[in-house]
Write an enzyme that holds these catalytic residues in place. Structure first.
Site, mmCIF file in Angstrom:
data_model
loop_
_atom_site.group_PDB
_atom_site.id
_atom_site.type_symbol
_atom_site.label_atom_id
_atom_site.label_comp_id
_atom_site.label_asym_id
_atom_site.label_seq_id
_atom_site.Cartn_x
_atom_site.Cartn_y
_atom_site.Cartn_z
ATOM 1 N N TYR A 156 0.826 -1.087 0.082
ATOM 2 C CA TYR A 156 -0.158 0.058 0.165
ATOM 3 C C TYR A 156 0.881 1.332 -0.071
ATOM 4 C CZ TYR A 156 -4.545 2.401 0.649
ATOM 5 O OH TYR A 156 -5.349 3.381 0.456
ATOM 6 N N LYS A 163 -3.373 8.554 3.049
ATOM 7 C CA LYS A 163 -4.712 8.256 3.826
ATOM 8 C C LYS A 163 -4.460 8.745 4.926
ATOM 9 C CE LYS A 163 -7.337 6.120 0.897
ATOM 10 N NZ LYS A 163 -8.552 7.011 0.128
HETATM 11 N N1 NAD Z 1 -11.433 -0.680 -2.913
HETATM 12 C C1 NAD Z 1 -10.944 -0.888 -1.887
HETATM 13 O O1 NAD Z 1 -10.466 -1.852 -1.323
HETATM 14 C C2 NAD Z 1 -11.056 0.390 -0.914
HETATM 15 C C3 NAD Z 1 -11.131 0.441 0.807
HETATM 16 C C4 NAD Z 1 -10.983 1.437 1.454
HETATM 17 C C5 NAD Z 1 -10.926 2.753 0.812
HETATM 18 N N2 NAD Z 1 -11.024 2.793 -0.526
HETATM 19 C C6 NAD Z 1 -11.165 4.255 -1.102
HETATM 20 O O2 NAD Z 1 -12.313 4.389 -1.560
HETATM 21 C C7 NAD Z 1 -12.194 5.412 -2.672
HETATM 22 C C8 NAD Z 1 -12.967 4.933 -4.011
HETATM 23 O O3 NAD Z 1 -12.244 3.840 -4.562
HETATM 24 P P1 NAD Z 1 -12.937 2.672 -5.360
HETATM 25 O O4 NAD Z 1 -12.419 1.303 -4.332
HETATM 26 O O5 NAD Z 1 -14.503 2.627 -5.565
HETATM 27 O O6 NAD Z 1 -12.419 2.421 -6.662
HETATM 28 P P2 NAD Z 1 -12.888 3.275 -7.927
HETATM 29 O O7 NAD Z 1 -11.751 3.137 -8.937
HETATM 30 O O8 NAD Z 1 -14.179 2.716 -8.505
HETATM 31 O O9 NAD Z 1 -12.917 4.875 -7.662
HETATM 32 C C9 NAD Z 1 -11.832 5.535 -7.713
HETATM 33 C C10 NAD Z 1 -12.243 6.911 -8.221
HETATM 34 O O10 NAD Z 1 -11.163 7.800 -8.015
HETATM 35 C C11 NAD Z 1 -11.306 8.720 -9.311
HETATM 36 N N3 NAD Z 1 -10.132 9.465 -9.407
HETATM 37 C C12 NAD Z 1 -8.675 8.949 -9.608
HETATM 38 N N4 NAD Z 1 -8.000 10.221 -9.920
HETATM 39 C C13 NAD Z 1 -8.949 11.013 -10.283
HETATM 40 C C14 NAD Z 1 -8.832 12.444 -10.441
HETATM 41 N N5 NAD Z 1 -7.268 12.860 -10.704
HETATM 42 N N6 NAD Z 1 -9.576 13.359 -10.421
HETATM 43 C C15 NAD Z 1 -10.985 12.599 -10.312
HETATM 44 N N7 NAD Z 1 -11.181 11.449 -10.149
HETATM 45 C C16 NAD Z 1 -10.055 10.556 -10.056
HETATM 46 C C17 NAD Z 1 -11.655 7.472 -10.746
HETATM 47 O O11 NAD Z 1 -12.209 8.168 -11.648
HETATM 48 C C18 NAD Z 1 -12.477 6.736 -9.685
HETATM 49 O O12 NAD Z 1 -14.083 7.395 -9.756
HETATM 50 C C19 NAD Z 1 -10.838 5.705 -2.797
HETATM 51 O O13 NAD Z 1 -10.580 6.859 -1.854
HETATM 52 C C20 NAD Z 1 -10.249 4.401 -2.289
HETATM 53 O O14 NAD Z 1 -8.651 5.036 -1.795
HETATM 54 C C21 NAD Z 1 -11.074 1.827 -1.516
HETATM 55 C C1 0WE Z 2 -6.604 -2.625 -0.159
HETATM 56 C C2 0WE Z 2 -5.771 -2.128 -1.357
HETATM 57 C C3 0WE Z 2 -6.170 -1.223 -2.205
HETATM 58 C C4 0WE Z 2 -7.513 -0.732 -2.398
HETATM 59 N N1 0WE Z 2 -7.598 0.567 -1.730
HETATM 60 C C5 0WE Z 2 -7.614 0.651 -0.290
HETATM 61 C C6 0WE Z 2 -7.204 1.882 -2.312
HETATM 62 O O1 0WE Z 2 -7.197 2.811 -1.613
HETATM 63 C C7 0WE Z 2 -6.912 1.931 -3.534
HETATM 64 C C8 0WE Z 2 -5.790 2.732 -3.971
HETATM 65 C C9 0WE Z 2 -5.201 2.952 -5.245
HETATM 66 C C10 0WE Z 2 -4.365 4.305 -5.516
HETATM 67 N N2 0WE Z 2 -4.055 4.300 -6.797
HETATM 68 C C11 0WE Z 2 -3.781 3.200 -7.954
HETATM 69 C C12 0WE Z 2 -4.665 2.058 -7.469
HETATM 70 C C13 0WE Z 2 -5.152 1.964 -6.084
HETATM 71 C C14 0WE Z 2 -4.350 0.979 -8.481
HETATM 72 C C15 0WE Z 2 -4.596 1.537 -9.654
HETATM 73 C C16 0WE Z 2 -3.375 2.705 -10.061
HETATM 74 O O2 0WE Z 2 -2.891 2.940 -11.074
HETATM 75 N N3 0WE Z 2 -3.433 3.550 -8.803
HETATM 76 O O3 0WE Z 2 -5.089 -0.747 -3.161
HETATM 77 C C17 0WE Z 2 -4.099 -1.431 -2.767
HETATM 78 C C18 0WE Z 2 -2.846 -1.381 -3.112
HETATM 79 C C19 0WE Z 2 -1.556 -2.236 -2.667
HETATM 80 C C20 0WE Z 2 -1.861 -2.878 -1.413
HETATM 81 C C21 0WE Z 2 -3.396 -3.043 -0.980
HETATM 82 C C22 0WE Z 2 -4.172 -2.288 -1.665
#
Ligand code: NAD
Ligand code: 0WE
Length: 261
Positions: A156, A163
């Protein structure tokens, strides 16, 4: 009458039907909120417009959160339809992919660090600045964080630092806006298979490990995050601000899975 009837909510971060923001929009629509959306770029425009339409919304705007001009334009346009805004959902996080795979010290770069913090943390207060004149007593802002803000999760890397910055942002924004009755909170969600999770090394293994070790013995869904977001954004949470709520099946309270079932 839903928990959010009469509320106007702007949702930033819908990219696919697997998005956490999509789950939030589903819950919000069910609870009676009126919705508006931004999409990151033209590539996502038609998809987000289709989603918005299914929730009875015609309000969609382009917004790359790296651009102050695009953020400002969202609220200029939105103000033509809404006098004020009750709820903002920030579901955006990004670091260059190479930062998230490998040894933290080896893969982290100055540019990647800056981008991760700009897109994943600064963008939250940037939205609050843009919405400043449209927010009012009772408005609520909510963002999405992850356990990596406080604990080390392999790969991560710099997203954990971003975060951590975002979670401090929740507290400083809550303190800054509290006297106006504006609340700011976060949800720390468990891992969910979304676009942002695709391409992450051993993501599947991580999901499985989480489901095995979490007290609820399973992963959480975007619907469950959506329901918690609806509560935190509603008047039922009128006394809660500056708070990060875990929606992770209880994973964060454990130190080690049960050594034998
Ligand atoms: N998926 C997981 O495991 C998880 C867990 C905890 C927190 N999160 C957080 O939840 C949030 C949503 O992520 P998700 O998992 O739904 O994935 P997702 O890819 O569906 O959503 C990520 C969003 O970020 C937007 N984004 C990225 N760069 C951008 C930019 N420069 N301008 C505008 N929008 C931008 C993308 O267009 C997308 O809509 C993120 O903050 C992520 O860190 C995800
Ligand atoms: C869980 C987990 C997530 C999901 N999560 C909590 C996240 O917050 C997503 C974060 C994320 C931010 N930037 C990018 C990507 C993921 C993949 C595609 C890319 O090009 N850029 O991401 C990980 C990355 C490494 C290890 C664990 C995790």
């Amino acid at each position: 009458m839903g928990m959010l009837s009469g509320k106007k909510a702007l949702i930033v971060g819908v990219a696919s039907k697997h998005s956490i923001a999509y789950g939030i929009a589903e819950s919000f629509a069910r609870e009676g909120a009126e919705l508006a959306f931004t999409y990151q770029n033209e590539k996502l425009q038609s998809r987000v417009e289709k989603f918005a339409d299914q929730w009875g919304s015609k309000l969609t705007f382009p917004c790359d959160v790296a651009s102050d001009e695009e953020i400002e334009n969202v609220f200029t346009e939105l103000n033509k339809h809404w006098d004020n805004i009750d709820i903002i959902i920030h579901a955006v996080g990004y670091a260059p992919a190479h930062e998230l795979n490998g040894n933290y010290v080896d893969v982290t770069t100055r540019e990647g660090f800056k981008i991760a913090h700009d897109i994943s943390s600064y963008s939250f207060v940037a939205l609050a600045k843009g919405a400043r004149k449209m927010m009012h007593e009772g408005s609520s802002l909510l963002t999405l964080s992850y356990l990596g803000a406080e604990r080390v999760l392999q790969n991560y890397n710099v997203m954990g630092l971003a975060k951590a910055s975002l979670e401090a942002n929740v507290r400083y924004m809550a303190a800054s806006l509290g006297k106006e009755g504006i609340r700011v909170n976060g949800i720390s969600a468990g891992p969910i298979k979304t676009l942002a999770a695709s391409g992450i090394a051993s993501f599947r293994r991580m999901l499985a490990e989480n489901a095995k070790r979490a007290p609820l013995r399973r992963n959480v869904t975007t619907e469950e995050v959506g329901n918690a977001a609806a509560f935190l954004s509603s008047d039922l949470a009128s006394g809660i601000t500056g708070e990060i709520m875990y929606v992770d099946g209880g994973f964060n309270i454990t130190g080690m899975g049960e050594l034998e079932e």
